[in-house]
Design a protein around this motif. Structure first.
Motif, PDB file in Angstrom:
ATOM      1  N   ILE A 170       6.380 -29.845 -77.853  1.00  0.00           N
ATOM      2  CA  ILE A 170       5.181 -29.025 -76.569  1.00  0.00           C
ATOM      3  C   ILE A 170       5.384 -30.215 -75.351  1.00  0.00           C
ATOM      4  O   ILE A 170       4.698 -31.246 -76.205  1.00  0.00           O
ATOM      5  N   GLU A 171       5.307 -30.437 -74.483  1.00  0.00           N
ATOM      6  CA  GLU A 171       5.095 -31.881 -72.946  1.00  0.00           C
ATOM      7  C   GLU A 171       5.206 -32.928 -73.330  1.00  0.00           C
ATOM      8  O   GLU A 171       4.026 -32.962 -73.283  1.00  0.00           O
ATOM      9  N   ILE A 172       6.110 -33.363 -74.656  1.00  0.00           N
ATOM     10  CA  ILE A 172       6.045 -34.805 -74.868  1.00  0.00           C
ATOM     11  C   ILE A 172       7.290 -34.909 -73.659  1.00  0.00           C
ATOM     12  O   ILE A 172       7.329 -36.566 -73.236  1.00  0.00           O
ATOM     13  N   ILE A 173       7.934 -34.389 -73.823  1.00  0.00           N
ATOM     14  CA  ILE A 173       9.728 -34.847 -73.100  1.00  0.00           C
ATOM     15  C   ILE A 173       9.212 -35.903 -71.480  1.00  0.00           C
ATOM     16  O   ILE A 173       9.819 -36.184 -71.163  1.00  0.00           O
ATOM     17  N   GLU A 174       8.320 -35.168 -71.248  1.00  0.00           N
ATOM     18  CA  GLU A 174       7.859 -35.774 -69.724  1.00  0.00           C
ATOM     19  C   GLU A 174       7.162 -36.651 -69.843  1.00  0.00           C
ATOM     20  O   GLU A 174       7.226 -37.493 -68.269  1.00  0.00           O
ATOM     21  N   HIS A 175       6.962 -37.425 -70.953  1.00  0.00           N
ATOM     22  CA  HIS A 175       6.070 -38.824 -70.919  1.00  0.00           C
ATOM     23  C   HIS A 175       6.928 -40.358 -71.799  1.00  0.00           C
ATOM     24  O   HIS A 175       6.574 -41.225 -71.222  1.00  0.00           O
ATOM     25  N   LEU A 176       7.887 -39.801 -71.448  1.00  0.00           N
ATOM     26  CA  LEU A 176       9.331 -40.539 -71.960  1.00  0.00           C
ATOM     27  C   LEU A 176      10.343 -41.035 -71.595  1.00  0.00           C
ATOM     28  O   LEU A 176      10.705 -40.875 -70.793  1.00  0.00           O
ATOM     29  N   GLU A 177      10.780 -42.539 -71.680  1.00  0.00           N
ATOM     30  CA  GLU A 177      11.312 -43.122 -70.939  1.00  0.00           C
ATOM     31  C   GLU A 177      12.647 -42.465 -70.618  1.00  0.00           C
ATOM     32  O   GLU A 177      14.070 -42.974 -70.231  1.00  0.00           O
ATOM     33  N   PRO A 207       6.557 -29.727 -67.979  1.00  0.00           N
ATOM     34  CA  PRO A 207       5.942 -28.549 -67.033  1.00  0.00           C
ATOM     35  C   PRO A 207       7.236 -27.989 -66.149  1.00  0.00           C
ATOM     36  O   PRO A 207       8.091 -28.545 -65.654  1.00  0.00           O
ATOM     37  N   ASN A 208       6.887 -27.228 -64.889  1.00  0.00           N
ATOM     38  CA  ASN A 208       7.750 -26.411 -64.684  1.00  0.00           C
ATOM     39  C   ASN A 208       8.002 -26.930 -62.781  1.00  0.00           C
ATOM     40  O   ASN A 208       6.610 -26.555 -62.445  1.00  0.00           O
ATOM     41  N   GLN A 215       3.943 -23.646 -57.077  1.00  0.00           N
ATOM     42  CA  GLN A 215       2.750 -24.550 -56.827  1.00  0.00           C
ATOM     43  C   GLN A 215       3.109 -25.714 -56.683  1.00  0.00           C
ATOM     44  O   GLN A 215       3.357 -26.519 -55.970  1.00  0.00           O
ATOM     45  N   ALA A 216       4.216 -26.032 -57.820  1.00  0.00           N
ATOM     46  CA  ALA A 216       4.816 -27.304 -57.576  1.00  0.00           C
ATOM     47  C   ALA A 216       5.658 -27.820 -56.104  1.00  0.00           C
ATOM     48  O   ALA A 216       5.324 -29.081 -56.103  1.00  0.00           O
ATOM     49  N   ARG A 217       6.539 -26.355 -55.394  1.00  0.00           N
ATOM     50  CA  ARG A 217       6.628 -26.965 -54.502  1.00  0.00           C
ATOM     51  C   ARG A 217       6.424 -26.838 -53.250  1.00  0.00           C
ATOM     52  O   ARG A 217       6.239 -27.621 -51.722  1.00  0.00           O
ATOM     53  N   LEU A 218       4.675 -26.110 -53.805  1.00  0.00           N
ATOM     54  CA  LEU A 218       3.873 -26.780 -51.938  1.00  0.00           C
ATOM     55  C   LEU A 218       3.685 -28.079 -52.125  1.00  0.00           C
ATOM     56  O   LEU A 218       3.638 -28.521 -51.136  1.00  0.00           O
ATOM     57  N   THR A 266       1.489 -32.333 -58.622  1.00  0.00           N
ATOM     58  CA  THR A 266       0.580 -33.248 -58.995  1.00  0.00           C
ATOM     59  C   THR A 266       0.260 -33.761 -60.370  1.00  0.00           C
ATOM     60  O   THR A 266       0.120 -34.413 -60.716  1.00  0.00           O
ATOM     61  N   MET A 267       0.974 -33.213 -61.217  1.00  0.00           N
ATOM     62  CA  MET A 267       1.523 -33.627 -62.709  1.00  0.00           C
ATOM     63  C   MET A 267       2.364 -34.712 -62.613  1.00  0.00           C
ATOM     64  O   MET A 267       2.402 -35.059 -63.810  1.00  0.00           O
ATOM     65  N   PHE A 268       2.658 -35.084 -61.551  1.00  0.00           N
ATOM     66  CA  PHE A 268       3.949 -36.647 -61.352  1.00  0.00           C
ATOM     67  C   PHE A 268       3.415 -37.334 -60.107  1.00  0.00           C
ATOM     68  O   PHE A 268       4.029 -38.337 -60.538  1.00  0.00           O
ATOM     69  N   ASP A 269       1.525 -37.546 -59.832  1.00  0.00           N
ATOM     70  CA  ASP A 269       1.683 -38.248 -58.780  1.00  0.00           C
ATOM     71  C   ASP A 269       1.041 -39.347 -59.459  1.00  0.00           C
ATOM     72  O   ASP A 269       1.595 -39.296 -60.896  1.00  0.00           O
ATOM     73  N   GLU A 270       0.658 -40.126 -58.918  1.00  0.00           N
ATOM     74  CA  GLU A 270      -0.168 -41.359 -58.850  1.00  0.00           C
ATOM     75  C   GLU A 270      -0.664 -41.750 -60.265  1.00  0.00           C
ATOM     76  O   GLU A 270      -0.419 -42.479 -61.470  1.00  0.00           O
ATOM     77  N   MET A 271      -1.601 -40.854 -60.569  1.00  0.00           N
ATOM     78  CA  MET A 271      -2.987 -40.605 -61.179  1.00  0.00           C
ATOM     79  C   MET A 271      -2.107 -40.774 -62.604  1.00  0.00           C
ATOM     80  O   MET A 271      -2.278 -40.922 -63.635  1.00  0.00           O
ATOM     81  N   GLU A 272      -1.237 -38.900 -62.898  1.00  0.00           N
ATOM     82  CA  GLU A 272      -0.510 -38.527 -63.777  1.00  0.00           C
ATOM     83  C   GLU A 272       0.167 -39.898 -63.793  1.00  0.00           C
ATOM     84  O   GLU A 272      -0.024 -40.077 -65.374  1.00  0.00           O
ATOM     85  N   ILE A 273       1.132 -40.320 -63.854  1.00  0.00           N
ATOM     86  CA  ILE A 273       1.614 -41.549 -64.047  1.00  0.00           C
ATOM     87  C   ILE A 273       1.328 -42.658 -64.678  1.00  0.00           C
ATOM     88  O   ILE A 273       1.164 -43.205 -65.737  1.00  0.00           O
TER      89      ILE A 273
END
Length: 258
Positions: free
Chosen positions: A117-124, A148-149, A154-157, A166-173
């Motif tokens: 659950i919500e882990i694959i986006e954290h992986l290399e 995350p979808n 919201q993600a498209r906007l 936002t889920m993949f902006d610099e701070m989240e990275i």
């Protein structure tokens, strides 16, 4: 996250996390994802996975999902963790998910249900992760995967205004290591290439722009995106139920591209 959490049927209620506004807890354990993903996983397990099945919760965090599965009657729950935050009295295997792994590293067996659950986006390497996951799913077992979808309204906007969701902006990275942004078609290609069949696809969670004059344009934009744009515009997380294919995966190789 979401405005109000769903109630897990027959289990303890979710509660707001006082230490992390916008997030939730189960039995005092922090939930790092939309709680709808947990509710989906537990509901699917209860309806489709025998209680005698062994269950593996990959990247369990504090163990909120594993605790719910235990409370739902699954007494053969194991977890993987890298940060030692889980204090549940269950087998916990320390895995670096950026490296390949096999059944030998998670108790020497395969599992009737594997949750990621919500882990694959954290992986290399999401593709390598899915191949490793297939190796620990029993031939008649299933896997529940969520991320995350990034096709949501919201993600498209956010893409349009900021250049990235936002889920993949610099701070989240830098703070949460959100480094692998997966859209539906691309992720489903990786799923098939890893040797899985999609049994079910769902979208859970929703974003709410609080009623205010300032948010009127945003709410209008969301409705416009839902009405005019193709793709998966609803739901903050995409969730898949996967089954192992009997044949070994055969992804396209570099000779097909270059």
């Amino acid at each position: 996250m979401m405005a109000s959490p769903p109630s897990p049927d027959g289990l303890a209620p979710y509660a707001p996390d006082p230490s992390a506004p916008g997030y939730w807890t189960y039995a005092g354990l922090h939930i790092s994802s939309d709680p709808g993903t947990h509710k989906f996983a537990v509901k699917h397990a209860v309806e489709h996975i025998p209680k005698v099945a062994s269950v593996l919760d990959i990247a369990t965090g504090e163990g909120a999902l594993a605790r719910q599965l235990l409370d739902a009657g699954y007494d053969r729950v194991s977890c993987t963790s890298w940060n030692d935050k889980c204090g549940l009295a269950v087998p916990i295997y320390k895995l670096n998910l950026d490296q390949p792994f096999s059944a030998a590293e998670v108790g020497g067996r395969q599992y009737g249900l594997v949750c990621a659950i919500e882990i694959i986006e954290h992986l290399e390497n999401p593709a390598a992760f899915l191949r490793s996951c297939r190796s620990v799913v029993a031939p008649d077992g299933q896997m529940i995967l969520s991320t995350p979808n990034v096709e949501s309204a919201q993600a498209r906007l956010q893409w349009l205004v900021r250049g990235t969701p936002t889920m993949f902006d610099e701070m989240e990275i830098t703070t949460n290591r959100h480094i692998s942004m997966l859209w539906g078609r691309g992720l489903e290609y990786l799923i098939a290439s890893a040797g899985f069949t999609i049994v079910k696809r769902e979208f859970v969670g929703h974003f709410e722009a609080t009623p205010s004059l300032r948010n009127i344009p945003k709410r209008f934009a969301y409705q416009l995106i839902h009405s005019l744009c193709s793709g998966d515009t609803f739901g903050s997380s995409r969730v898949y139920v996967l089954a192992r294919r009997s044949t070994e995966p055969s992804p396209a190789g570099p000779e097909n591209v270059y």
